[in-house]
Design an enzyme around this catalytic site. Sequence first.
Site, PDB file in Angstrom:
ATOM      1  CB  SER A 177      -0.976  -0.009   1.172  1.00 41.33           C
ATOM      2  OG  SER A 177      -0.298  -0.246   2.380  1.00 41.33           O
ATOM      3  CG  HIS A 205      -3.725  -1.243  -2.306  1.00 39.15           C
ATOM      4  ND1 HIS A 205      -4.447  -0.073  -2.392  1.00 39.15           N
ATOM      5  CD2 HIS A 205      -3.357  -1.353  -1.008  1.00 39.15           C
ATOM      6  CE1 HIS A 205      -4.494   0.509  -1.205  1.00 39.15           C
ATOM      7  NE2 HIS A 205      -3.850  -0.256  -0.351  1.00 39.15           N
ATOM      8  CE  LYS A 236      -7.958   0.113   0.468  1.00 40.93           C
ATOM      9  NZ  LYS A 236      -7.114  -0.649   1.348  1.00 40.93           N
TER      10      LYS A 236
HETATM   11  C1  LIG Z   1      -7.210  -0.738   2.845  1.00 39.83           C
HETATM   12  C2  LIG Z   1      -6.522  -1.988   3.222  1.00 39.83           C
HETATM   13  C3  LIG Z   1      -7.093  -2.898   4.118  1.00 39.83           C
HETATM   14  C4  LIG Z   1      -8.328  -2.566   4.902  1.00 39.83           C
HETATM   15  O1  LIG Z   1      -9.457  -2.548   4.113  1.00 39.83           O
HETATM   16  P1  LIG Z   1     -10.712  -1.647   4.539  1.00 39.83           P
HETATM   17  O2  LIG Z   1     -11.806  -2.193   3.703  1.00 39.83           O
HETATM   18  O3  LIG Z   1     -10.371  -0.237   4.239  1.00 39.83           O
HETATM   19  O4  LIG Z   1     -10.928  -1.879   5.999  1.00 39.83           O
HETATM   20  C5  LIG Z   1      -6.455  -4.092   4.318  1.00 39.83           C
HETATM   21  N1  LIG Z   1      -5.289  -4.392   3.699  1.00 39.83           N
HETATM   22  C6  LIG Z   1      -4.697  -3.525   2.852  1.00 39.83           C
HETATM   23  C7  LIG Z   1      -3.410  -3.906   2.195  1.00 39.83           C
HETATM   24  C8  LIG Z   1      -5.280  -2.301   2.603  1.00 39.83           C
HETATM   25  O5  LIG Z   1      -4.683  -1.424   1.806  1.00 39.83           O
END
Ligand SMILES: *Cc1c(COP(=O)(O)O)cnc(C)c1O
Length: 390
Positions: A177, A205, A236
């Site tokens: 991330s 991602h 996302k």
């Molecule tokens: C955003 C993210 C999460 C958490 O997901 P949410 O739906 O925002 O709680 C978990 N792992 C990674 C790598 C992320 O980037």
Amino acid sequence: MQFVTEALAEIKRHGLYRQIPDYDPVDAVHVVEDGRRYLMLASNNYLGLTHDPAVREAAAAAALRYGAGSGGARLTTGSHPLFAELERELAAFKGTEAALVFNTGYMANVGIISALAGPGDVIFSDELNHASIIDGCRLARAKVVVYRHADAGHLAECLATTPCAGRRLIVTDGVFSMDGDIAPLDQIVPLAEQYDALVMVDDAHATGVIGPGGRGTTAYFGLKGRVHIEMGTLSKALAAEGGYVAGRRELIDYLVNKARSFIFSTALAPATVAAATAALRELAARPALVATLQANARYLRDRLNEAGFNVASSVTAIIPVIVGEADAAVAMARSLKEAGLIVSAIRPPTVPPGTCRLRLTVSAAHSREDLAAAAEHIIAAGRRLGIVKE
Ligand SMILES: *Cc1c(COP(=O)(O)O)cnc(C)c1O
């Protein structure tokens, strides 16, 4: 409450005080703040599907048909037909037997990891894994061995030298991330097989971003059937909210019975589930969305690279622009805000000292004109602040 006052003062002294901004979204990549319009280069809305008409209509129709909230946890009263539909389509998309939806990606990681590992087991975790993986490891109360970022050689060494009487679980982000690089799953999976370890990949991602049709990291490396736990988010590229896990039917049944963040929390609202399903269908029906995202990311990355910026090892829609010290990152973000761009300045403890950066995220909904203008502003600010040369 004196400790609260002192802690806040301490945070401010270090220049790390954070506040929640107040944005008014106008479309997938623009927001208004105090009457001024900004281009968003910091959201995870990779395919712009938050504002897709079919996705929004599906959410509205679900709220009208099934109600605003779900009323309870899935195992008691909170289920409705939209869940089965979404889980069936997620499993088909990932090419697994089954899938299970959690309320957030964070809750998915915390619930899955603590259900799969416990005292006596060993979790091998990449040092740049997401905070929700770290918290899941803590909650599991297993031994945690942190291996160097994306370093399969170091992972092999850790596997060879760590005694383990119980289970071994290797867990990694698929796309990281903060750096936007891809985990070397092609090396991790054979190691896991050699040491009889479970492999879990977090495709937050990667879903909708890499691999054929945006199917994620396992598909990207052609490792279908060799990764035990494929976790991802609906928050996302899939434009809604929630997390999921895809895998064998028995794994899903096990998690329904063991994952506490699944069991003890009220199910997602019908509108959210319907939005995620609609977004998944858009993704499956419009592979050009993923191609556009990848081309947009390549365009911005190449422009910044040519101008002399250090964009680390990014190959995805997350582009880090390494600027060094915290002050430089903050000054750069502030100057870009004045130019009408919203970017994140990332500082310690999120990243190691000296590697402070802007974190840019690209969307398929960005126009080429948006990205060209953004590149110009970033290059101008970088030159003004002495981060890159003329
Ligand atoms: C955003 C993210 C999460 C958490 O997901 P949410 O739906 O925002 O709680 C978990 N792992 C990674 C790598 C992320 O980037």
